[in-house]
Design an enzyme around this catalytic site. Sequence first.
Site, PDB file in Angstrom:
ATOM      1  CG  HIS A   1      -0.392   0.425   2.407  1.00  0.00           C
ATOM      2  ND1 HIS A   1       0.116   1.242   2.971  1.00  0.00           N
ATOM      3  CD2 HIS A   1       0.230  -1.292   3.788  1.00  0.00           C
ATOM      4  CE1 HIS A   1       0.466   1.195   3.971  1.00  0.00           C
ATOM      5  NE2 HIS A   1       1.280  -0.155   4.619  1.00  0.00           N
TER       6      HIS A   1
ATOM      7  CG  HIS B   1      14.358  -2.814 -12.781  1.00  0.00           C
ATOM      8  ND1 HIS B   1      15.224  -3.464 -13.866  1.00  0.00           N
ATOM      9  CD2 HIS B   1      13.199  -3.601 -13.358  1.00  0.00           C
ATOM     10  CE1 HIS B   1      15.114  -4.378 -13.546  1.00  0.00           C
ATOM     11  NE2 HIS B   1      14.049  -4.901 -13.406  1.00  0.00           N
TER      12      HIS B   1
END
Length: 90
Positions: A46, A55
């Site tokens: 979250h 990346h």
Amino acid sequence: MIHPNAFIAGNVEIGEGAILMAGVIVSHGCRIGEGALINAGAVLDHDSQVDSFAHVGIAASLGGGARVTKGAVLPQGEILPMRGIRTCTS
């Protein structure tokens, strides 16, 4: 581009040109910047943030509220703890 086997919560922001590979799990409140790559099996808990052109490696994990900054790499299998920050070193 989002792989059909990626699991994305309904209130996630995904920038243009971002790529989310198979098995990715992105929880509520996450933000993914343009051109970011979230590789196979990565998990974003979250309120995590992956900035533009960053990346997240195969099977890497971000804890709640963690952030990978612009152009940074979270390597394969690495865990970024809750509210942790990975910055670009180049």
